[in-house]
Design a protein around this motif. Structure first.
Motif, short mmCIF file in Angstrom:
data_model
loop_
_atom_site.label_atom_id
_atom_site.label_comp_id
_atom_site.label_asym_id
_atom_site.label_seq_id
_atom_site.Cartn_x
_atom_site.Cartn_y
_atom_site.Cartn_z
N ARG A 201 0.84 -1.20 0.00
CA ARG A 201 0.00 0.00 0.00
C ARG A 201 0.87 1.25 0.00
NH1 ARG A 201 -2.69 -1.28 4.23
NH2 ARG A 201 -4.45 -2.19 3.14
N SER A 202 1.91 1.25 0.82
CA SER A 202 2.77 2.42 0.94
C SER A 202 3.61 2.64 -0.31
CB SER A 202 3.67 2.26 2.17
OG SER A 202 4.30 3.47 2.49
N LEU A 207 4.53 5.50 -5.56
CA LEU A 207 4.71 5.37 -7.00
C LEU A 207 3.61 6.09 -7.76
CD1 LEU A 207 5.69 1.60 -7.28
CD2 LEU A 207 7.22 3.55 -7.50
N MET A 208 2.36 5.84 -7.40
CA MET A 208 1.22 6.37 -8.13
C MET A 208 1.03 7.86 -7.90
SD MET A 208 -1.04 3.02 -7.24
CE MET A 208 -2.65 3.62 -7.70
N CYS A 213 9.19 9.73 -8.08
CA CYS A 213 9.72 10.50 -9.21
C CYS A 213 10.16 11.90 -8.76
CB CYS A 213 8.67 10.63 -10.30
SG CYS A 213 8.27 9.11 -11.16
N ARG A 214 9.38 12.50 -7.87
CA ARG A 214 9.69 13.85 -7.39
C ARG A 214 11.01 13.86 -6.62
NH1 ARG A 214 6.06 18.23 -5.79
NH2 ARG A 214 4.29 16.85 -6.24
N PHE A 215 11.27 12.81 -5.86
CA PHE A 215 12.48 12.74 -5.03
C PHE A 215 13.35 11.59 -5.55
CE2 PHE A 215 9.04 14.42 -2.31
CZ PHE A 215 9.54 15.70 -2.15
N GLN A 259 7.63 5.61 -16.32
CA GLN A 259 8.28 6.24 -15.17
C GLN A 259 8.26 5.32 -13.96
OE1 GLN A 259 5.91 9.91 -15.38
NE2 GLN A 259 7.84 11.06 -15.39
N ILE A 260 7.13 4.67 -13.71
CA ILE A 260 7.04 3.74 -12.59
C ILE A 260 7.99 2.57 -12.78
CG2 ILE A 260 5.53 2.08 -11.42
CD1 ILE A 260 3.26 4.05 -11.71
N ARG A 261 8.07 2.05 -13.99
CA ARG A 261 9.00 0.96 -14.26
C ARG A 261 10.45 1.39 -13.98
NH1 ARG A 261 7.05 -3.55 -16.67
NH2 ARG A 261 4.98 -3.47 -17.65
N GLU A 262 10.78 2.61 -14.37
CA GLU A 262 12.14 3.11 -14.14
C GLU A 262 12.44 3.26 -12.66
OE1 GLU A 262 12.36 6.67 -16.42
OE2 GLU A 262 12.43 5.63 -18.36
N VAL A 263 11.46 3.76 -11.89
CA VAL A 263 11.64 3.89 -10.44
C VAL A 263 11.85 2.52 -9.81
CG1 VAL A 263 10.49 4.49 -8.28
CG2 VAL A 263 10.42 6.08 -10.20
N LEU A 264 11.01 1.56 -10.18
CA LEU A 264 11.13 0.21 -9.63
C LEU A 264 12.50 -0.39 -9.91
CD1 LEU A 264 7.61 -1.17 -10.62
CD2 LEU A 264 8.46 -0.87 -8.28
#
Length: 345
Positions: A201-202, A207-208, A213-215, A259-264
């Motif tokens: 959840r966290s 991510l969503m 992405c911001r940090f 973007q989410i894939r890149e963060v992961l």
């Protein structure tokens, strides 16, 4: 013979912290059967028996914000951090630590970040919980704190805790608050599955909401392979392909699937504490690499003897999941590289 390991998911209880838990009604924290027993000596003996070269200590649930008196909570967090810093100073080759913060007091937490990351104690990073009095990682109230961590290229160890409605935690009897906030809390201890749900959840919230992405200079260690996160990532992407965006009314940054894939793949590391071999690893490797897997034991809340058996199971099962040539990387090298990058900033 056991391979050399670095344990990024290891806990401690200072005498003052243990007394505070007892004094404030946390005798069965999050449904656990007892408060864990811990000492430096017992931890070192466990490490020596299981090929663990170094352990990075942190405070586990329920954390240090256990009363409605924020001054008390801040003082307790500082005491725990000073205790861990002293252990690290005594055994610099065997122990590091992730500092705890007195959330939900953001100002006090920022002051503690400055003290432990910029000062002589040199914490290896900070430990945050999956929620803080019901506040999750995508909430705007945490942005000033995350901005401070981002400026320091900090490591954040994200540890699960039972879900809590914001009004209940720290305001009255701890057991009553836990029972009210967690579905099936009267039947099952939270660590069995509530922890896995709350971690996911966290992480999904940050991510969503675009927080990660911001940090983008914060590096996250997510406990227990992210809990049920591997099962839910594709579900999020499915909704995004429907045209769903997740601005949530909180001033969030719209994000894309890419973007989410890149963060992961870039900002998140995952520890293997909690007997995840092989099923959680199989799901995790769909969106992250073996170079972002870390060894963890969760002692002493997983008792030392039990954790030793889990380490043995991991040593037997992990080669079939990742191959012999990846074992040193997962057991030691990934953590060494991540932790040294903090020391060099």
């Amino acid at each position: 013979m056991s391979r050399s390991k670095i344990d990024v998911h290891a806990h401690f209880l200072s005498p003052t912290y243990r007394k505070a838990l007892l004094d404030h009604g946390y005798t069965l924290p999050d449904g656990m059967p007892r408060i864990a027993d811990w000492s430096v000596e017992s931890h070192l003996a466990f490490m020596d028996s299981n090929g663990i070269a170094k352990s990075i200590l942190s405070v586990s649930a329920p954390g240090t914000s256990i009363t409605s008196d924020q001054n008390f909570n801040t003082s307790l967090a500082r005491e725990c951090n000073d205790y861990a810093a002293n252990v690290k100073a005594q055994y610099p080759d065997r122990f590091g630590y992730f500092a705890c913060l007195p959330l939900p007091d953001t100002a006090a937490s920022i002051a503690e970040i400055e003290r432990v990351l910029d000062g002589p104690s040199k914490a290896d990073g900070v430990a945050l919980f999956s929620n803080n009095a019901g506040t999750y990682m995508g909430d705007p109230i945490l942005r000033p704190l995350l901005a401070e961590l981002n400026a320091r290229n900090a490591i954040v160890f994200l540890h699960p805790i039972a879900p809590h409605c914001g009004a209940s935690r720290g305001c009255r009897d701890a057991e009553a608050a836990y029972l009210e906030s967690s579905p099936l809390a009267s039947v099952y201890p939270a660590p069995i599955f509530e922890y896995f749900f709350d971690s996911a959840r966290s992480v999904l919230d940050m991510l969503m909401a675009g927080t990660a992405c911001r940090f983008e200079d914060v590096r996250w260690i997510i406990s227990h392979c992210g809990g049920v996160l591997p099962s839910l990532v594709d579900r999020v992407f499915l909704f995004m392909r429907f045209g769903q965006t997740f601005t949530t009314g909180r001033g969030s940054v719209p994000v894309t699937e890419q973007q989410i894939r890149e963060v992961l793949a870039r900002q998140l590391w995952f520890d293997l504490a909690g007997n995840p071999v092989p099923h959680l690893i199989d799901g995790l490797l769909k969106f992250t690499g073996k170079d972002h897997l870390l060894f963890g034991t969760d002692v002493p809340w997983t008792p030392f003897q039990v954790a030793g058996g889990i380490v043995t199971d991991m040593e037997q099962g992990l080669p079939r999941c990742v191959g012999e040539d990846s074992l040193d990387m997962i057991y030691r090298d990934n953590a060494e590289k991540l932790l040294s990058s903090r020391r060099n900033t």
